[in-house]
Write an enzyme that holds these catalytic residues in place. Structure first.
Site, mmCIF file in Angstrom:
data_model
loop_
_atom_site.group_PDB
_atom_site.id
_atom_site.type_symbol
_atom_site.label_atom_id
_atom_site.label_comp_id
_atom_site.label_asym_id
_atom_site.label_seq_id
_atom_site.Cartn_x
_atom_site.Cartn_y
_atom_site.Cartn_z
ATOM 1 N N MET A 232 47.110 -25.492 48.272
ATOM 2 C CA MET A 232 47.420 -24.766 47.039
ATOM 3 C C MET A 232 46.197 -24.064 46.472
ATOM 4 S SD MET A 232 50.296 -24.271 45.904
ATOM 5 C CE MET A 232 50.910 -23.383 44.495
ATOM 6 N N CYS A 233 45.015 -24.688 46.586
ATOM 7 C CA CYS A 233 43.833 -24.071 45.979
ATOM 8 C C CYS A 233 43.467 -22.791 46.722
ATOM 9 C CB CYS A 233 42.663 -25.049 45.960
ATOM 10 S SG CYS A 233 42.136 -25.577 47.582
#
Ligand SMILES: [Zn+2]
EC number: 6.2.1.64
Length: 450
Positions: A232-233
Protein backbone atom coordinates in the site's frame (compact mmCIF):
# COMPACT_ATOMS: atom_id res chain seq x y z
CA UNK A 1 -3.12 -37.69 -24.26
CA UNK A 2 0.22 -39.42 -23.87
CA UNK A 3 0.87 -40.61 -20.37
CA UNK A 4 -2.64 -40.05 -19.19
CA UNK A 5 -4.67 -43.19 -19.14
CA UNK A 6 -8.25 -42.17 -18.98
CA UNK A 7 -9.22 -45.71 -18.17
CA UNK A 8 -7.33 -45.32 -14.93
CA UNK A 9 -9.49 -42.43 -14.01
CA UNK A 10 -10.44 -43.04 -10.40
CA UNK A 11 -13.94 -44.20 -9.85
CA UNK A 12 -14.65 -41.65 -7.18
CA UNK A 13 -14.05 -39.01 -9.81
CA UNK A 14 -16.77 -40.41 -11.95
CA UNK A 15 -19.48 -39.09 -9.78
CA UNK A 16 -22.28 -37.25 -11.32
CA UNK A 17 -23.92 -33.99 -10.58
CA UNK A 18 -26.15 -34.58 -7.68
CA UNK A 19 -29.74 -33.94 -8.24
CA UNK A 20 -31.72 -35.62 -5.56
CA UNK A 21 -34.94 -36.89 -6.99
CA UNK A 22 -36.63 -35.99 -3.73
CA UNK A 23 -35.72 -32.38 -4.13
CA UNK A 24 -37.15 -32.18 -7.56
CA UNK A 25 -40.89 -32.03 -7.23
CA UNK A 26 -41.64 -29.42 -4.66
CA UNK A 27 -43.99 -26.49 -4.91
CA UNK A 28 -44.74 -26.58 -8.63
CA UNK A 29 -42.90 -24.01 -10.55
CA UNK A 30 -42.46 -20.65 -8.83
CA UNK A 31 -39.11 -19.29 -9.78
CA UNK A 32 -38.94 -17.14 -6.69
CA UNK A 33 -40.28 -19.72 -4.32
CA UNK A 34 -36.87 -21.30 -3.60
CA UNK A 35 -37.70 -24.57 -5.31
CA UNK A 36 -37.66 -26.44 -8.58
CA UNK A 37 -39.93 -25.74 -11.47
CA UNK A 38 -41.00 -27.80 -14.46
CA UNK A 39 -38.12 -28.58 -16.74
CA UNK A 40 -35.54 -26.89 -14.53
CA UNK A 41 -33.06 -29.73 -14.87
CA UNK A 42 -33.81 -30.87 -18.40
CA UNK A 43 -30.49 -29.67 -19.76
CA UNK A 44 -28.39 -31.06 -16.93
CA UNK A 45 -30.28 -34.35 -17.02
CA UNK A 46 -29.10 -34.98 -20.55
CA UNK A 47 -25.57 -35.13 -19.15
CA UNK A 48 -26.46 -37.17 -16.11
CA UNK A 49 -28.88 -39.75 -17.38
CA UNK A 50 -27.58 -40.79 -20.77
CA UNK A 51 -24.17 -41.28 -22.34
CA UNK A 52 -23.06 -38.92 -25.07
CA UNK A 53 -20.41 -39.15 -27.80
CA UNK A 54 -17.66 -37.97 -25.46
CA UNK A 55 -18.59 -39.68 -22.22
CA UNK A 56 -16.28 -41.96 -20.35
CA UNK A 57 -16.69 -45.66 -21.30
CA UNK A 58 -17.59 -46.53 -17.70
CA UNK A 59 -20.34 -43.97 -17.57
CA UNK A 60 -23.23 -44.87 -15.32
CA UNK A 61 -26.13 -42.60 -14.54
CA UNK A 62 -26.07 -41.48 -10.93
CA UNK A 63 -27.94 -39.25 -8.59
CA UNK A 64 -25.35 -39.03 -5.84
CA UNK A 65 -24.85 -35.47 -4.65
CA UNK A 66 -21.51 -34.15 -5.76
CA UNK A 67 -19.91 -32.25 -2.89
CA UNK A 68 -17.64 -29.43 -3.99
CA UNK A 69 -15.23 -27.35 -1.92
CA UNK A 70 -14.28 -23.87 -3.08
CA UNK A 71 -11.20 -22.36 -1.43
CA UNK A 72 -11.40 -18.60 -1.28
CA UNK A 73 -14.41 -16.29 -1.58
CA UNK A 74 -12.59 -13.29 -3.03
CA UNK A 75 -12.40 -12.16 -6.64
CA UNK A 76 -11.97 -15.67 -7.97
CA UNK A 77 -14.16 -17.33 -5.38
CA UNK A 78 -17.20 -15.13 -6.14
CA UNK A 79 -16.94 -15.94 -9.81
CA UNK A 80 -16.47 -19.64 -9.10
CA UNK A 81 -19.39 -19.90 -6.70
CA UNK A 82 -21.68 -18.18 -9.15
CA UNK A 83 -20.58 -20.38 -12.06
CA UNK A 84 -20.81 -23.63 -10.11
CA UNK A 85 -24.17 -22.81 -8.57
CA UNK A 86 -25.62 -21.82 -11.93
CA UNK A 87 -24.19 -24.99 -13.52
CA UNK A 88 -26.41 -27.06 -11.25
CA UNK A 89 -24.14 -28.00 -8.34
CA UNK A 90 -26.27 -28.04 -5.26
CA UNK A 91 -23.90 -28.62 -2.38
CA UNK A 92 -20.87 -26.36 -2.19
CA UNK A 93 -18.71 -25.54 0.80
CA UNK A 94 -16.56 -22.42 0.81
CA UNK A 95 -13.59 -21.58 3.04
CA UNK A 96 -12.29 -18.04 3.44
CA UNK A 97 -10.67 -16.27 6.37
CA UNK A 98 -11.12 -12.67 5.18
CA UNK A 99 -13.67 -10.05 5.98
CA UNK A 100 -15.08 -7.72 3.35
CA UNK A 101 -13.31 -4.44 2.79
CA UNK A 102 -14.65 -1.47 0.83
CA UNK A 103 -11.96 -2.00 -1.79
CA UNK A 104 -13.34 -5.49 -2.53
CA UNK A 105 -16.67 -4.19 -3.73
CA UNK A 106 -15.52 -3.28 -7.23
CA UNK A 107 -15.10 -6.80 -8.46
CA UNK A 108 -16.22 -9.19 -5.74
CA UNK A 109 -19.73 -8.92 -6.98
CA UNK A 110 -21.51 -11.00 -4.33
CA UNK A 111 -20.80 -8.25 -1.79
CA UNK A 112 -22.63 -4.96 -1.20
CA UNK A 113 -21.65 -1.86 0.81
CA UNK A 114 -23.81 -3.08 3.74
CA UNK A 115 -21.65 -6.23 3.94
CA UNK A 116 -18.38 -4.42 4.66
CA UNK A 117 -16.85 -5.90 7.83
CA UNK A 118 -18.60 -9.27 7.52
CA UNK A 119 -16.83 -12.53 6.60
CA UNK A 120 -16.58 -13.08 2.84
CA UNK A 121 -17.48 -16.77 3.09
CA UNK A 122 -20.72 -16.07 4.96
CA UNK A 123 -21.90 -13.23 2.75
CA UNK A 124 -21.07 -15.13 -0.44
CA UNK A 125 -22.96 -18.18 0.85
CA UNK A 126 -26.00 -16.10 1.86
CA UNK A 127 -26.05 -14.41 -1.52
CA UNK A 128 -25.97 -17.62 -3.55
CA UNK A 129 -28.39 -19.40 -1.22
CA UNK A 130 -30.96 -16.64 -1.50
CA UNK A 131 -30.51 -16.18 -5.21
CA UNK A 132 -30.31 -19.72 -6.56
CA UNK A 133 -33.17 -21.96 -5.44
CA UNK A 134 -32.14 -25.32 -4.03
CA UNK A 135 -28.42 -24.59 -3.98
CA UNK A 136 -26.82 -24.92 -0.57
CA UNK A 137 -23.56 -23.13 0.06
CA UNK A 138 -22.00 -23.84 3.46
CA UNK A 139 -19.53 -21.16 4.62
CA UNK A 140 -16.43 -21.69 6.74
CA UNK A 141 -14.95 -18.46 8.08
CA UNK A 142 -11.55 -20.05 8.73
CA UNK A 143 -8.03 -20.47 7.52
CA UNK A 144 -7.52 -23.57 5.39
CA UNK A 145 -4.90 -24.61 7.96
CA UNK A 146 -7.55 -24.66 10.71
CA UNK A 147 -9.44 -27.49 9.03
CA UNK A 148 -8.24 -31.06 9.23
CA UNK A 149 -8.04 -34.18 7.12
CA UNK A 150 -11.50 -35.39 8.06
CA UNK A 151 -12.94 -32.12 6.77
CA UNK A 152 -11.17 -32.25 3.40
CA UNK A 153 -11.84 -35.94 2.91
CA UNK A 154 -15.59 -35.43 2.56
CA UNK A 155 -15.37 -33.66 -0.82
CA UNK A 156 -15.49 -35.07 -4.34
CA UNK A 157 -13.75 -32.16 -6.02
CA UNK A 158 -11.80 -29.18 -4.65
CA UNK A 159 -11.39 -25.91 -6.56
CA UNK A 160 -8.87 -23.27 -5.58
CA UNK A 161 -9.83 -19.65 -6.11
CA UNK A 162 -6.66 -18.36 -4.49
CA UNK A 163 -3.88 -16.06 -5.50
CA UNK A 164 -1.50 -17.14 -2.77
CA UNK A 165 1.03 -19.74 -3.72
CA UNK A 166 1.69 -20.72 -0.11
CA UNK A 167 -1.97 -21.52 0.45
CA UNK A 168 -2.17 -23.44 -2.83
CA UNK A 169 0.87 -25.49 -1.94
CA UNK A 170 -0.56 -26.21 1.48
CA UNK A 171 -3.83 -27.39 -0.09
CA UNK A 172 -1.91 -29.50 -2.57
CA UNK A 173 0.05 -31.05 0.31
CA UNK A 174 -3.15 -31.75 2.22
CA UNK A 175 -4.67 -33.67 -0.69
CA UNK A 176 -1.45 -35.63 -1.12
CA UNK A 177 -1.53 -36.55 2.57
CA UNK A 178 -5.01 -38.03 2.05
CA UNK A 179 -3.73 -40.53 -0.52
CA UNK A 180 -3.49 -44.10 0.59
CA UNK A 181 -1.08 -46.63 -0.84
CA UNK A 182 -1.24 -50.38 -0.53
CA UNK A 183 2.09 -52.12 -1.22
CA UNK A 184 3.19 -49.00 -3.03
CA UNK A 185 0.09 -48.95 -5.24
CA UNK A 186 -2.08 -45.88 -5.06
CA UNK A 187 -5.68 -46.49 -4.06
CA UNK A 188 -7.62 -44.48 -6.68
CA UNK A 189 -10.56 -43.97 -4.36
CA UNK A 190 -8.35 -41.84 -2.11
CA UNK A 191 -7.78 -39.26 -4.86
CA UNK A 192 -9.61 -35.95 -4.69
CA UNK A 193 -9.13 -33.92 -7.88
CA UNK A 194 -7.86 -30.38 -7.41
CA UNK A 195 -8.77 -27.73 -9.96
CA UNK A 196 -6.57 -24.69 -9.70
CA UNK A 197 -6.69 -21.32 -11.37
CA UNK A 198 -3.58 -19.19 -11.11
CA UNK A 199 -2.60 -15.79 -12.39
CA UNK A 200 0.55 -13.81 -13.09
CA UNK A 201 -0.26 -10.33 -14.36
CA UNK A 202 -1.92 -10.93 -17.71
CA UNK A 203 -1.05 -14.57 -17.83
CA UNK A 204 -3.51 -16.97 -16.34
CA UNK A 205 -3.64 -20.72 -16.04
CA UNK A 206 -6.10 -23.42 -15.21
CA UNK A 207 -4.98 -26.86 -14.25
CA UNK A 208 -6.42 -30.17 -13.26
CA UNK A 209 -4.44 -32.08 -10.65
CA UNK A 210 -5.11 -35.69 -9.72
CA UNK A 211 -2.88 -35.92 -6.64
CA UNK A 212 -0.52 -38.87 -6.86
CA UNK A 213 -1.35 -39.39 -10.54
CA UNK A 214 -0.60 -36.19 -12.40
CA UNK A 215 1.77 -33.27 -11.83
CA UNK A 216 1.05 -31.49 -8.56
CA UNK A 217 1.66 -27.83 -7.65
CA UNK A 218 5.12 -28.60 -6.25
CA UNK A 219 6.11 -30.67 -9.31
CA UNK A 220 5.92 -27.47 -11.35
CA UNK A 221 7.06 -24.99 -8.76
CA UNK A 222 9.73 -23.60 -11.06
CA UNK A 223 6.92 -22.26 -13.23
CA UNK A 224 5.80 -19.84 -10.56
CA UNK A 225 7.67 -16.57 -10.40
CA UNK A 226 8.02 -14.92 -7.01
CA UNK A 227 4.67 -13.43 -6.08
CA UNK A 228 4.10 -9.80 -6.95
CA UNK A 229 2.34 -7.84 -4.28
CA UNK A 230 2.03 -4.10 -4.37
CA UNK A 231 2.43 -2.78 -0.86
CA UNK A 232 0.00 0.00 0.00
CA UNK A 233 2.79 2.46 0.79
CA UNK A 234 4.24 1.99 -2.70
CA UNK A 235 0.88 2.61 -4.30
CA UNK A 236 0.17 5.62 -2.13
CA UNK A 237 3.52 7.39 -2.13
CA UNK A 238 6.29 5.76 -4.17
CA UNK A 239 4.88 4.44 -7.45
CA UNK A 240 7.45 3.05 -9.87
CA UNK A 241 5.38 0.94 -12.25
CA UNK A 242 2.32 1.68 -14.38
CA UNK A 243 0.44 -0.91 -12.27
CA UNK A 244 1.08 1.16 -9.14
CA UNK A 245 -0.63 4.15 -10.78
CA UNK A 246 -3.63 2.08 -11.82
CA UNK A 247 -3.99 0.62 -8.35
CA UNK A 248 -3.82 4.14 -6.93
CA UNK A 249 -6.71 5.25 -9.12
CA UNK A 250 -8.74 2.11 -8.42
CA UNK A 251 -8.19 1.68 -4.70
CA UNK A 252 -7.68 5.20 -3.43
CA UNK A 253 -9.13 7.71 -5.89
CA UNK A 254 -12.29 5.87 -6.88
CA UNK A 255 -13.84 5.58 -3.39
CA UNK A 256 -12.75 9.12 -2.53
CA UNK A 257 -13.90 10.97 -5.63
CA UNK A 258 -16.98 8.80 -6.33
CA UNK A 259 -17.06 9.76 -10.03
CA UNK A 260 -20.30 7.86 -10.61
CA UNK A 261 -21.91 8.43 -7.23
CA UNK A 262 -22.01 5.43 -4.94
CA UNK A 263 -21.58 2.87 -7.72
CA UNK A 264 -18.69 0.53 -7.18
CA UNK A 265 -16.05 0.15 -9.84
CA UNK A 266 -17.16 -2.27 -12.51
CA UNK A 267 -14.36 -3.76 -14.59
CA UNK A 268 -16.82 -4.37 -17.41
CA UNK A 269 -18.10 -0.80 -17.59
CA UNK A 270 -16.13 1.12 -20.26
CA UNK A 271 -16.92 4.47 -18.62
CA UNK A 272 -15.50 3.27 -15.32
CA UNK A 273 -12.37 1.89 -16.95
CA UNK A 274 -11.94 5.11 -18.92
CA UNK A 275 -12.10 7.12 -15.70
CA UNK A 276 -9.51 4.91 -13.99
CA UNK A 277 -7.36 5.00 -17.13
CA UNK A 278 -7.35 8.83 -17.22
CA UNK A 279 -6.58 9.16 -13.50
CA UNK A 280 -3.80 6.58 -13.86
CA UNK A 281 -2.30 8.54 -16.75
CA UNK A 282 -2.29 11.72 -14.65
CA UNK A 283 -0.64 9.91 -11.80
CA UNK A 284 1.93 8.36 -14.14
CA UNK A 285 2.74 11.75 -15.67
CA UNK A 286 3.30 13.19 -12.22
CA UNK A 287 5.90 10.52 -11.45
CA UNK A 288 7.36 10.22 -14.97
CA UNK A 289 6.16 6.66 -15.35
CA UNK A 290 5.38 5.31 -18.81
CA UNK A 291 3.33 2.33 -19.90
CA UNK A 292 -0.16 3.04 -18.57
CA UNK A 293 -2.53 1.81 -21.27
CA UNK A 294 -6.26 1.24 -21.47
CA UNK A 295 -5.55 -2.45 -21.87
CA UNK A 296 -3.47 -2.60 -18.70
CA UNK A 297 -6.14 -0.67 -16.82
CA UNK A 298 -8.80 -3.12 -17.92
CA UNK A 299 -6.49 -6.01 -17.11
CA UNK A 300 -7.44 -8.57 -14.59
CA UNK A 301 -11.23 -8.70 -14.48
CA UNK A 302 -11.42 -10.09 -18.01
CA UNK A 303 -8.68 -12.57 -17.36
CA UNK A 304 -10.30 -13.75 -14.14
CA UNK A 305 -13.55 -14.51 -15.84
CA UNK A 306 -11.90 -16.58 -18.55
CA UNK A 307 -9.78 -18.46 -16.07
CA UNK A 308 -12.60 -19.14 -13.66
CA UNK A 309 -14.97 -20.22 -16.39
CA UNK A 310 -12.32 -22.72 -17.41
CA UNK A 311 -12.09 -23.98 -13.80
CA UNK A 312 -15.85 -24.32 -13.49
CA UNK A 313 -16.00 -26.16 -16.82
CA UNK A 314 -13.39 -28.63 -15.58
CA UNK A 315 -15.40 -29.26 -12.40
CA UNK A 316 -18.47 -29.91 -14.54
CA UNK A 317 -16.55 -32.27 -16.82
CA UNK A 318 -15.16 -34.30 -13.94
CA UNK A 319 -18.47 -34.40 -12.12
CA UNK A 320 -20.59 -35.39 -15.09
CA UNK A 321 -18.09 -37.34 -17.14
CA UNK A 322 -19.48 -35.39 -20.08
CA UNK A 323 -16.09 -34.98 -21.61
CA UNK A 324 -12.44 -35.79 -20.95
CA UNK A 325 -10.93 -33.44 -18.37
CA UNK A 326 -8.19 -30.99 -19.25
CA UNK A 327 -4.84 -32.74 -19.48
CA UNK A 328 -3.61 -30.91 -17.59
CA UNK A 329 -2.34 -27.34 -17.84
CA UNK A 330 -4.04 -24.55 -19.78
CA UNK A 331 -2.21 -21.26 -20.13
CA UNK A 332 -3.67 -18.07 -21.46
CA UNK A 333 -2.06 -14.82 -22.07
CA UNK A 334 -4.03 -11.72 -22.95
CA UNK A 335 -1.37 -9.05 -23.06
CA UNK A 336 -1.88 -8.69 -26.80
CA UNK A 337 -5.10 -10.21 -28.00
CA UNK A 338 -5.74 -13.63 -26.53
CA UNK A 339 -3.38 -16.54 -26.80
CA UNK A 340 -3.98 -19.91 -25.23
CA UNK A 341 -2.39 -23.34 -25.31
CA UNK A 342 -2.56 -26.55 -23.33
CA UNK A 343 0.26 -28.81 -22.35
CA UNK A 344 0.74 -31.79 -20.13
CA UNK A 345 2.81 -30.81 -17.12
CA UNK A 346 4.85 -33.81 -16.10
CA UNK A 347 5.28 -35.21 -12.63
CA UNK A 348 8.64 -34.58 -11.13
CA UNK A 349 10.30 -37.83 -10.21
CA UNK A 350 11.61 -36.54 -6.89
CA UNK A 351 8.90 -33.98 -6.12
CA UNK A 352 9.15 -33.08 -2.45
CA UNK A 353 5.36 -33.15 -2.14
CA UNK A 354 4.04 -36.09 -4.16
CA UNK A 355 6.89 -38.43 -5.12
CA UNK A 356 7.32 -40.42 -1.89
CA UNK A 357 11.02 -40.37 -2.75
CA UNK A 358 13.23 -39.24 0.16
CA UNK A 359 14.75 -35.86 -0.56
CA UNK A 360 18.50 -35.65 -0.75
CA UNK A 361 20.59 -32.87 0.70
CA UNK A 362 24.14 -32.89 -0.65
CA UNK A 363 26.47 -30.92 1.58
CA UNK A 364 30.03 -31.32 2.87
CA UNK A 365 30.37 -31.86 6.64
CA UNK A 366 32.04 -28.45 6.78
CA UNK A 367 28.90 -26.68 5.50
CA UNK A 368 27.08 -24.51 8.00
CA UNK A 369 23.44 -25.02 8.94
CA UNK A 370 22.78 -21.57 7.48
CA UNK A 371 23.64 -22.95 4.03
CA UNK A 372 21.01 -25.66 4.36
CA UNK A 373 18.47 -23.06 5.40
CA UNK A 374 19.31 -20.95 2.35
CA UNK A 375 19.06 -23.96 0.08
CA UNK A 376 15.58 -24.80 1.39
CA UNK A 377 14.31 -21.28 0.79
CA UNK A 378 16.14 -20.44 -2.42
CA UNK A 379 16.04 -23.69 -4.37
CA UNK A 380 13.50 -23.17 -7.16
CA UNK A 381 11.78 -26.48 -6.60
CA UNK A 382 11.49 -26.10 -2.81
CA UNK A 383 10.89 -22.36 -2.21
CA UNK A 384 10.17 -22.79 1.48
CA UNK A 385 9.33 -19.72 3.53
CA UNK A 386 10.47 -20.26 7.12
CA UNK A 387 11.64 -23.85 7.42
CA UNK A 388 12.00 -25.41 10.86
CA UNK A 389 14.64 -28.13 10.94
CA UNK A 390 14.63 -30.96 13.44
CA UNK A 391 16.50 -34.23 13.68
CA UNK A 392 17.07 -37.17 15.99
CA UNK A 393 20.39 -37.24 17.84
CA UNK A 394 21.22 -40.08 20.21
CA UNK A 395 17.60 -41.12 20.27
CA UNK A 396 16.35 -37.66 21.14
CA UNK A 397 14.41 -35.15 19.07
CA UNK A 398 16.46 -32.04 18.57
CA UNK A 399 15.37 -28.74 17.04
CA UNK A 400 18.25 -27.40 14.99
CA UNK A 401 16.52 -24.20 13.92
CA UNK A 402 13.02 -22.79 14.20
CA UNK A 403 11.96 -19.25 13.26
CA UNK A 404 8.30 -19.01 14.09
CA UNK A 405 8.62 -18.93 17.89
CA UNK A 406 10.80 -16.05 19.06
CA UNK A 407 12.29 -17.73 22.12
CA UNK A 408 13.18 -20.88 20.18
CA UNK A 409 14.61 -18.82 17.34
CA UNK A 410 16.91 -17.05 19.78
CA UNK A 411 17.95 -20.29 21.41
CA UNK A 412 18.61 -22.10 18.10
CA UNK A 413 20.13 -19.18 16.17
CA UNK A 414 23.73 -19.99 17.20
CA UNK A 415 23.33 -23.34 15.38
CA UNK A 416 23.18 -21.52 12.05
CA UNK A 417 26.87 -20.66 12.26
CA UNK A 418 27.90 -24.16 13.25
CA UNK A 419 29.03 -26.74 10.71
CA UNK A 420 27.04 -29.91 10.20
CA UNK A 421 29.88 -31.82 11.80
CA UNK A 422 29.93 -29.56 14.85
CA UNK A 423 26.20 -30.12 15.24
CA UNK A 424 26.88 -33.84 15.49
CA UNK A 425 25.13 -34.71 12.22
CA UNK A 426 26.38 -37.72 10.31
CA UNK A 427 26.25 -39.01 6.74
CA UNK A 428 22.78 -40.38 5.99
CA UNK A 429 21.20 -38.39 8.84
CA UNK A 430 17.49 -37.65 8.43
CA UNK A 431 16.33 -34.08 8.81
CA UNK A 432 12.64 -33.32 9.24
CA UNK A 433 11.62 -29.95 7.84
CA UNK A 434 8.33 -28.24 8.62
CA UNK A 435 7.16 -25.20 6.69
CA UNK A 436 4.02 -23.13 5.99
CA UNK A 437 3.98 -24.41 2.42
CA UNK A 438 2.98 -27.92 3.49
CA UNK A 439 0.79 -29.52 6.16
CA UNK A 440 3.27 -32.38 6.55
CA UNK A 441 6.94 -32.36 7.45
CA UNK A 442 9.27 -33.13 4.58
CA UNK A 443 12.01 -35.68 5.27
CA UNK A 444 15.47 -34.98 3.91
CA UNK A 445 18.44 -37.31 3.93
CA UNK A 446 21.78 -35.70 4.47
CA UNK A 447 24.42 -36.97 2.06
CA UNK A 448 27.90 -35.81 2.87
CA UNK A 449 29.98 -34.77 -0.09
CA UNK A 450 33.71 -34.59 0.03
ZN1 LIG B 1 4.49 -33.28 -7.12
Amino acid sequence: MAGFSFLLFPTNVIIFLGILTLQMAVDGGHRDGGCDWDGRWNHVRKFLERPGPFTHPDFEPSTETCKILVIGAGGLGCELLKNLALSGFRLIHVVDMDIIDVSNLNRQFLFRPKDVGRPKAEVAADFINSRIPGCKVVPHFKKIQDLDESFYRQFHIIVCGLDSIIARRWMNGMLISLLSYEDGVLDPSSIIPLIDGGVEGFKGNTRVILPGMTACIDCTLELYPPQINFPMCTIASMPRLPEHCIEYARILQWPKEKPFGDTSLDGDNPQHIQWVFERSQERAAEFNITGVTYRLTQGEPVNNKTRISACATEVFKIATSAYIPLNNYLVFNDVDGLYTYTFEAERKENCSACSQVPQDLQFPPSAKLQEILEYLTENASLQMKSPAITTTLEGKNKTLYLQSVKSIEERTRPNLCKTLKELGLSDGQELAVADVTTPQTVLFKLNFTA
